[in-house]
Scaffold this motif. Structure first.
Motif, PDB file in Angstrom:
ATOM      1  N   SER A  35     126.139  39.936   3.752  1.00  0.00           N
ATOM      2  CA  SER A  35     125.638  38.777   4.187  1.00  0.00           C
ATOM      3  C   SER A  35     126.717  37.751   4.252  1.00  0.00           C
ATOM      4  O   SER A  35     127.556  37.342   3.291  1.00  0.00           O
ATOM      5  N   VAL A  37     125.940  34.557   5.006  1.00  0.00           N
ATOM      6  CA  VAL A  37     125.205  33.427   4.247  1.00  0.00           C
ATOM      7  C   VAL A  37     125.585  33.390   2.850  1.00  0.00           C
ATOM      8  O   VAL A  37     125.798  32.411   2.401  1.00  0.00           O
ATOM      9  N   GLU A 132     116.924  28.151  -0.885  1.00  0.00           N
ATOM     10  CA  GLU A 132     116.803  27.763   0.748  1.00  0.00           C
ATOM     11  C   GLU A 132     118.058  29.057   1.239  1.00  0.00           C
ATOM     12  O   GLU A 132     117.936  29.351   2.277  1.00  0.00           O
ATOM     13  N   LYS A 133     119.033  28.986   0.748  1.00  0.00           N
ATOM     14  CA  LYS A 133     120.239  29.804   1.050  1.00  0.00           C
ATOM     15  C   LYS A 133     119.721  31.174   1.213  1.00  0.00           C
ATOM     16  O   LYS A 133     119.949  32.031   2.163  1.00  0.00           O
ATOM     17  N   SER A 136     117.555  31.760   3.896  1.00  0.00           N
ATOM     18  CA  SER A 136     118.308  31.683   5.297  1.00  0.00           C
ATOM     19  C   SER A 136     118.782  33.201   5.509  1.00  0.00           C
ATOM     20  O   SER A 136     118.932  33.773   6.488  1.00  0.00           O
ATOM     21  N   GLN A 139     115.974  35.443   6.517  1.00  0.00           N
ATOM     22  CA  GLN A 139     115.582  35.241   7.970  1.00  0.00           C
ATOM     23  C   GLN A 139     116.527  35.578   8.784  1.00  0.00           C
ATOM     24  O   GLN A 139     116.027  36.128  10.004  1.00  0.00           O
ATOM     25  N   ASN A 140     117.668  35.177   8.422  1.00  0.00           N
ATOM     26  CA  ASN A 140     119.027  35.199   9.600  1.00  0.00           C
ATOM     27  C   ASN A 140     119.579  36.637   9.490  1.00  0.00           C
ATOM     28  O   ASN A 140     120.463  36.875  10.281  1.00  0.00           O
ATOM     29  N   HIS A 175     108.522  27.326   4.983  1.00  0.00           N
ATOM     30  CA  HIS A 175     109.058  28.290   6.312  1.00  0.00           C
ATOM     31  C   HIS A 175     107.742  29.275   6.559  1.00  0.00           C
ATOM     32  O   HIS A 175     107.916  30.289   6.719  1.00  0.00           O
TER      33      HIS A 175
END
Length: 408
Positions: A35, A37, A132-133, A136, A139-140, A175
């Motif tokens: 990851s 992120v 939130e991270k 992400s 999601q990403n 989201h």
């Protein structure tokens, strides 16, 4: 809840300590992705349906369940999903269990150093607020990896328990387009003085959640002398978890504008650690209500048109076109053929040809139908089409014999 963290650790240790040998029953694979992120490696537990094909040309695609606390719930949730799909109650699904590295960091949407009972714990909760991270990352990185690696359909479910349930609610509120359905099992909506729950009421009042579904489960975590009516007027910190769940239900009941389809269920006989198993089953039954064919497959009155209408309705439920399985429809066709119900057999074989025109098998089966009704010309056409898609000795033999008989 503090005691839940201990439960997570104990169960995870007991499962990861088991050895592997050639006699082991495997229900999935462990895959590691890096990851960017989160700046760390993350393990994913992947379950795929037994019928998944390695053929890149296969038209079969599977919806996906993204499951939090994967190291704890992977076995139970994949078992429930596999069994229900085998009985036709829900579609076959890929299950992705996301395992933990820093659970409190990832599954809390805001930073707070207070537990539900008001106790301050700066040591255990110092890293909170990375929700939130984490979303992400899901999601990403997780979703794109799964969709690039496996034959996925455009339907995603998000499942979580406790702080994982809080993360599911966070995804629903902030989201909402990321998943089609959300399963929050005894979520910790008390977190950070109900910050997310307070926001949810505002978001629901001006957002459109059409074609989104939520199953919300609440366990019995209140004091023994309490009930769901009395606890609403209670102020004890010990009962805050169930009280806030009840308040979230009130929030959903008051919502008249969002068009969110939801079900809330209270489990008086289950506590926080025991509720995920039964709630997971109930969630899947609710979310896929209407998926099951109303008639048994061996019902002689079942028609191709009934199957077509049913799967049109299933497609609306899932949000994408869902076709009846090629194998099932083929079996119906051959069943009719063996009973000399030729007209009915034709409707099933024709449905398969329409749904799976690039399948060798459906054209070969249609050729068998034409042979049964002595239509040699169309049998030749069907077998020829099948062989242009895939060479097969048996089909080639049938076509050769037909042509020889035609010449004679």
């Amino acid at each position: 809840m503090k005691y839940y963290l201990l439960t997570i650790i104990l169960i995870a240790l007991s499962q990861t300590g088991s050895g592997q040998n050639k006699n082991q029953i495997n229900i999935g694979t462990i895959e590691t992705i890096h990851s960017g992120v989160l700046n760390e490696d993350r393990k994913l537990l992947i379950y795929t349906p037994p019928g998944l094909s390695n053929d890149p040309k296969s038209a079969v695609r599977y919806p996906v369940i993204y499951l939090l606390d994967g190291e704890v719930f992977f076995h139970s949730f994949t078992g429930i999903a596999a069994y229900l799909s085998s009985t036709g109650k829900m579609p076959e699904m890929i299950v992705v269990g996301i395992t933990n590295v820093d659970r409190t960091r990832d599954l809390t949407p805001t930073h707070s150093v207070y537990w539900s009972d008001g106790e301050k714990d700066e040591r255990a909760l110092r890293n909170s607020g990375g929700g939130e991270k984490f979303i992400s990352f899901v999601q990403n990185e997780v979703i794109p990896y799964i969709e690039a690696t496996y034959p996925t359909a455009p339907y995603r479910m998000f499942v979580g328990h406790s702080l994982g349930g809080l993360t599911v609610i966070n995804a629903l509120v902030n989201h909402s387009s990321l998943f089609n359905s959300y399963v929050a099992i005894d979520p910790s909506v008390w977190w950070d003085n109900r910050a997310l729950m307070n926001k949810a009421g505002q978001v629901f009042s001006h957002s459109d959640y059409a074609n989104r579904m939520l199953f919300y489960a609440s366990a019995n975590t209140m004091d023994k002398h309490m009930d769901t009516l009395r606890v609403m007027n209670d102020t004890a910190n010990a009962n805050v978890h169930v009280r806030d769940n009840l308040q979230f239900r009130s929030l959903l009941q008051k919502d008249k504008t969002s068009r969110l389809a939801w079900q809330w269920k209270y489990y008086p006989e289950d506590n926080h650690p025991s509720v995920p198993l039964i709630a997971g089953y109930d969630a899947l039954r609710f979310l896929f209500k209407g998926y099951e064919l109303p008639k048994e497959m061996n019902d002689p009155s079942l028609t191709a048109e009934e199957i077509r209408v049913h799967f049109n309705n299933v497609s609306k439920l899932m949000g994408y076109q869902v076709k009846p399985s090629e194998r099932t429809v083929n079996l119906l066709g051959y069943g009719c053929l063996s009973n000399k119900q030729f007209s009915r057999a034709f409707t099933f074989f024709k449905m398969n040809v329409e749904n799976y025109p690039q399948s060798f098998n459906v054209h070969d089966s249609m050729g068998d139908y034409y042979l049964a009704v002595a239509d040699k010309k169309n049998a030749v056409t069907a077998f020829t089409k099948a062989l242009t898609l895939q060479e097969n000795p048996e089909t080639r033999k049938k076509l050769t014999e037909l042509k020889l008989n035609h010449l004679n």
